[in-house]
Write an enzyme that holds these catalytic residues in place. Structure first.
Site, PDB file in Angstrom:
ATOM      1  N   SER A 115       0.836  -1.210   0.000  1.00 46.37           N
ATOM      2  CA  SER A 115       0.000   0.000   0.000  1.00 46.37           C
ATOM      3  C   SER A 115       0.865   1.252   0.000  1.00 46.37           C
ATOM      4  CB  SER A 115      -0.923   0.016   1.219  1.00 46.37           C
ATOM      5  OG  SER A 115      -1.817  -1.072   1.182  1.00 46.37           O
ATOM      6  N   GLU A 148       2.476   5.897   2.975  1.00 48.68           N
ATOM      7  CA  GLU A 148       2.895   4.827   3.876  1.00 48.68           C
ATOM      8  C   GLU A 148       4.295   4.362   3.514  1.00 48.68           C
ATOM      9  OE1 GLU A 148       1.431   0.273   4.719  1.00 48.68           O
ATOM     10  OE2 GLU A 148      -0.079   1.834   4.497  1.00 48.68           O
TER      11      GLU A 148
END
Length: 314
Positions: A238, A310
């Site tokens: 992600s 992230e």
């Protein structure tokens, strides 16, 4: 200030430290992207890691702590300082003579151990509670650093005691602490954004199931990852954190912007999951960064959302 060659000579005095110059970082990250490290260091145990970090912190040399390399994109021009790998610090065991609770076991895991290796160890010993992390790439230390979250379970749900090293202003020191759930956040740990380096983690888990049942459950989670395309191309998982205030996961938001499948150079917003950027072949860090900036710009201008990365650019 001491230079890289001088500090490398000091490291050579320890037989538990392996060094190399000009190591290609694309060999050490899941994105298969990155130039060379000025100096690449592999520490084989916590003592040698302390020795390495003591020198680095004292001389104020730029460094990067590398676990499994699954959440990082190294620069095309490489890293001018020292990359320190913890992957050889990877022992996993069961704490002996622990009698705090009936049917509970403590797994002691060094930070460089693969997360999947930890899951396999637990399942083989009939110890439940880690199956959701099956198939998760990267190391246990990295999972703790970012409080990895898989299928609604976080590392902080199962971690009991954590050991780490840090600089106290004069020397490298060892610390350990039993953390409570309140010390953690969404994809954030007490170590995120600090210079503290996780070295060992204790997990308190129930030992009350057949290993065949746990292994079956773990395989089911791996199959779910495969269905989502996690293993089809080199990537770092992600790209953006989810933000509940936005109402939908980041992948859905990016998809609503019509960006799924967008490609710059060898990097592409995955056609199968809009919150994953993949290396279709020959991708550069600059390609990935350009896609990240495009997504952030579109989300801000069209929806007013500030997406937070992230992945780490190093």
């Amino acid at each position: 200030m001491i230079n890289i060659e001088q500090i490398a000579q000091k490291f050579k005095s320890c037989d538990k430290i392996k060094i190399s110059f000009g190591e290609k970082l694309c060999r050490h990250d899941s994105f298969k992207i990155g130039g060379e490290a000025a100096l690449f260091v592999e520490a084989e145990n916590v003592d040698s890691l302390c020795f390495v970090m003591d020198e680095i912190w004292r001389e104020k040399i730029p460094y990067f702590i590398l676990g499994g390399g699954t959440n990082v994109v190294f620069a095309d021009e490489g890293f001018a300082g020292i990359v320190v790998s913890t992957k050889k610090i990877n022992a996993i065991s069961i704490l002996e003579n622990y009698e705090n609770k009936i049917d509970e076991k403590i797994i002691v895991c060094e930070a460089g151990a693969g997360t999947n290796a930890l899951v396999n160890f637990a399942c083989a010993h009939g110890i439940a509670g880690l199956e959701e992390f099956a198939g998760l790439p990267g190391t246990v230390g990295g999972a703790v650093y970012m409080n990895a979250r898989c299928f609604e379970k976080e590392i902080s749900d199962v971690a009991r005691k954590i050991s780490w090293i840090e600089w106290d202003g004069e020397k490298c020191v060892r610390r350990e602490k039993i953390f409570s759930k309140e010390n953690w956040g969404y994809k954030k740990s007490p170590f995120t954004g600090t210079q503290k380096i996780v070295t060992r983690v204790e997990f308190a888990l129930p030992q009350n199931q057949k290993n065949s049942e746990l292994e079956k459950r773990a395989r089911e989670f791996v199959a779910l990852r495969k269905q989502k395309g996690h293993f089809e191309f080199p990537c770092a998982g992600s790209v953006f954190k989810n933000n509940r205030a936005f109402g939908e996961p980041s992948g859905k938001i990016i998809e609503s912007l019509g960006l799924k499948g967008t490609q710059i150079g060898g990097a592409q917003i995955a056609p199968f999951h809009a919150n994953i950027i993949i290396n279709t072949g020959g991708a550069k860090c600059s390609d990935v960064r350009a896609l990240v900036e495009l997504i952030k710009r579109e989300a801000k201008s069209r929806l007013g959302f500030d997406l937070e990365e992230e992945i780490i650019f190093a």
